[in-house]
Motif scaffolding. Sequence first.
Motif, PDB file in Angstrom:
ATOM      1  N   LYS A   1       0.860  -1.177   0.000  1.00 28.91           N
ATOM      2  CA  LYS A   1       0.000   0.000   0.000  1.00 28.91           C
ATOM      3  C   LYS A   1       0.899   1.230   0.000  1.00 28.91           C
ATOM      4  CE  LYS A   1      -3.511   2.282   2.794  1.00 28.91           C
ATOM      5  NZ  LYS A   1      -4.220   2.253   4.087  1.00 28.91           N
ATOM      6  N   SER A   2       0.642   2.142  -0.910  1.00 29.97           N
ATOM      7  CA  SER A   2       1.449   3.363  -1.038  1.00 29.97           C
ATOM      8  C   SER A   2       0.771   4.535  -0.339  1.00 29.97           C
ATOM      9  CB  SER A   2       1.629   3.693  -2.519  1.00 29.97           C
ATOM     10  OG  SER A   2       2.260   4.932  -2.676  1.00 29.97           O
ATOM     11  N   ILE A   3       1.570   5.282   0.445  1.00 30.61           N
ATOM     12  CA  ILE A   3       1.087   6.458   1.157  1.00 30.61           C
ATOM     13  C   ILE A   3       2.108   7.570   0.945  1.00 30.61           C
ATOM     14  CG2 ILE A   3       0.601   7.418   3.445  1.00 30.61           C
ATOM     15  CD1 ILE A   3       0.017   4.556   4.354  1.00 30.61           C
ATOM     16  N   GLU A   4       1.613   8.792   0.726  1.00 33.08           N
ATOM     17  CA  GLU A   4       2.535   9.933   0.702  1.00 33.08           C
ATOM     18  C   GLU A   4       2.381  10.654   2.032  1.00 33.08           C
ATOM     19  OE1 GLU A   4       3.644  13.814  -1.932  1.00 33.08           O
ATOM     20  OE2 GLU A   4       2.884  12.020  -2.935  1.00 33.08           O
ATOM     21  N   GLU A   5       3.508  10.810   2.719  1.00 29.78           N
ATOM     22  CA  GLU A   5       3.487  11.414   4.049  1.00 29.78           C
ATOM     23  C   GLU A   5       4.700  12.319   4.188  1.00 29.78           C
ATOM     24  OE1 GLU A   5       4.440   9.283   8.068  1.00 29.78           O
ATOM     25  OE2 GLU A   5       2.353   8.871   7.571  1.00 29.78           O
ATOM     26  N   GLN A   6       4.471  13.579   4.496  1.00 27.36           N
ATOM     27  CA  GLN A   6       5.543  14.554   4.685  1.00 27.36           C
ATOM     28  C   GLN A   6       6.509  14.580   3.489  1.00 27.36           C
ATOM     29  OE1 GLN A   6       7.252  13.422   8.448  1.00 27.36           O
ATOM     30  NE2 GLN A   6       5.532  14.229   9.604  1.00 27.36           N
ATOM     31  N   GLY A   7       5.956  14.520   2.289  1.00 24.93           N
ATOM     32  CA  GLY A   7       6.752  14.604   1.082  1.00 24.93           C
ATOM     33  C   GLY A   7       7.557  13.358   0.751  1.00 24.93           C
ATOM     34  N   ARG A   8       7.291  12.272   1.467  1.00 25.67           N
ATOM     35  CA  ARG A   8       8.000  11.018   1.205  1.00 25.67           C
ATOM     36  C   ARG A   8       7.008   9.947   0.779  1.00 25.67           C
ATOM     37  NH1 ARG A   8      10.186   9.416   6.689  1.00 25.67           N
ATOM     38  NH2 ARG A   8       8.119  10.155   7.160  1.00 25.67           N
ATOM     39  N   ILE A   9       7.519   8.989   0.061  1.00 27.99           N
ATOM     40  CA  ILE A   9       6.704   7.842  -0.308  1.00 27.99           C
ATOM     41  C   ILE A   9       6.928   6.757   0.738  1.00 27.99           C
ATOM     42  CG2 ILE A   9       6.306   6.046  -2.029  1.00 27.99           C
ATOM     43  CD1 ILE A   9       7.419   8.089  -4.109  1.00 27.99           C
TER      44      ILE A   9
ATOM     45  N   GLN B   1       6.674  -3.899  -7.939  1.00 24.24           N
ATOM     46  CA  GLN B   1       5.790  -2.889  -7.357  1.00 24.24           C
ATOM     47  C   GLN B   1       6.581  -1.774  -6.668  1.00 24.24           C
ATOM     48  OE1 GLN B   1       2.181  -4.176  -5.237  1.00 24.24           O
ATOM     49  NE2 GLN B   1       2.700  -6.253  -5.911  1.00 24.24           N
ATOM     50  N   VAL B   2       7.632  -2.130  -5.941  1.00 28.78           N
ATOM     51  CA  VAL B   2       8.433  -1.108  -5.267  1.00 28.78           C
ATOM     52  C   VAL B   2       9.141  -0.234  -6.303  1.00 28.78           C
ATOM     53  CG1 VAL B   2      10.368  -0.669  -3.706  1.00 28.78           C
ATOM     54  CG2 VAL B   2       8.693  -2.429  -3.126  1.00 28.78           C
ATOM     55  N   LEU B   3       9.699  -0.835  -7.330  1.00 28.71           N
ATOM     56  CA  LEU B   3      10.395  -0.066  -8.371  1.00 28.71           C
ATOM     57  C   LEU B   3       9.464   0.931  -9.061  1.00 28.71           C
ATOM     58  CD1 LEU B   3      12.714  -2.763  -9.986  1.00 28.71           C
ATOM     59  CD2 LEU B   3      13.439  -0.731  -8.713  1.00 28.71           C
ATOM     60  N   GLN B   4       8.201   0.606  -9.179  1.00 30.94           N
ATOM     61  CA  GLN B   4       7.235   1.528  -9.800  1.00 30.94           C
ATOM     62  C   GLN B   4       7.088   2.821  -9.002  1.00 30.94           C
ATOM     63  OE1 GLN B   4       3.649  -0.770 -10.100  1.00 30.94           O
ATOM     64  NE2 GLN B   4       4.239  -1.694 -12.045  1.00 30.94           N
TER      65      GLN B   4
ATOM     66  N   CYS C   1       7.783  -2.177   7.213  1.00 37.62           N
ATOM     67  CA  CYS C   1       7.849  -3.644   7.216  1.00 37.62           C
ATOM     68  C   CYS C   1       7.055  -4.289   8.348  1.00 37.62           C
ATOM     69  CB  CYS C   1       9.312  -4.074   7.318  1.00 37.62           C
ATOM     70  SG  CYS C   1      10.347  -3.422   6.005  1.00 37.62           S
ATOM     71  N   GLU C   2       6.281  -3.496   9.068  1.00 37.38           N
ATOM     72  CA  GLU C   2       5.610  -3.981  10.275  1.00 37.38           C
ATOM     73  C   GLU C   2       4.792  -5.255  10.039  1.00 37.38           C
ATOM     74  OE1 GLU C   2       3.137  -2.107  13.956  1.00 37.38           O
ATOM     75  OE2 GLU C   2       2.563  -1.414  11.955  1.00 37.38           O
ATOM     76  N   ARG C   3       4.213  -5.404   8.864  1.00 37.99           N
ATOM     77  CA  ARG C   3       3.323  -6.539   8.608  1.00 37.99           C
ATOM     78  C   ARG C   3       3.959  -7.618   7.731  1.00 37.99           C
ATOM     79  NH1 ARG C   3      -0.755  -2.174   8.343  1.00 37.99           N
ATOM     80  NH2 ARG C   3      -1.834  -2.240  10.331  1.00 37.99           N
ATOM     81  N   ILE C   4       5.276  -7.568   7.578  1.00 34.64           N
ATOM     82  CA  ILE C   4       5.938  -8.655   6.841  1.00 34.64           C
ATOM     83  C   ILE C   4       6.017  -9.864   7.767  1.00 34.64           C
ATOM     84  CG2 ILE C   4       8.077  -9.460   5.773  1.00 34.64           C
ATOM     85  CD1 ILE C   4       8.609  -6.631   4.856  1.00 34.64           C
ATOM     86  N   GLU C   5       5.517 -10.982   7.297  1.00 36.82           N
ATOM     87  CA  GLU C   5       5.492 -12.206   8.099  1.00 36.82           C
ATOM     88  C   GLU C   5       6.755 -13.048   7.915  1.00 36.82           C
ATOM     89  OE1 GLU C   5       1.990 -14.117   6.628  1.00 36.82           O
ATOM     90  OE2 GLU C   5       0.689 -12.460   7.262  1.00 36.82           O
ATOM     91  N   TYR C   6       7.361 -12.943   6.716  1.00 34.88           N
ATOM     92  CA  TYR C   6       8.470 -13.838   6.379  1.00 34.88           C
ATOM     93  C   TYR C   6       9.212 -13.252   5.192  1.00 34.88           C
ATOM     94  CZ  TYR C   6      10.713 -18.015   4.415  1.00 34.88           C
ATOM     95  OH  TYR C   6      11.619 -18.905   3.900  1.00 34.88           O
TER      96      TYR C   6
END
Length: 106
Positions: free
Chosen positions: A5-13, A32-35, A48-53
């Motif tokens: 999920k992409s969010i723009e926050e304080q001028g950062r992606i 997806q990240v490269l896009q 990375c809070e929700r990365i399981e593995y």
Amino acid sequence: MMEIKSIEEQGRIILEISGRIDTTTAGSFEKQVLQHFPDSGEEIVLDCERIEYISSAGLRSLLILARTASGRHMHIALCRVPELVREVLEISGFDSFFEVRHERNG
């Protein structure tokens, strides 16, 4: 399964990643990240809070992202990394390629 999920926050992606980054999902993760990479000189934060593995295929994708970012004079930060994923990054030495933060802001 892996989602970004992409969010723009304080001028950062900020990309919130959830699920598993393994042989099945690593290619999609990388693409997806490269896009979301800007042309140069900006910062991307991978939440990375929700990365399981993360598998070796996921580590390979992270390495490609680090090299691409370096070539574009970008900065990638990883934040809120779960303990198991952090251990994998430390054991493999991948924590030296990225700034690892406790929170999104640093």
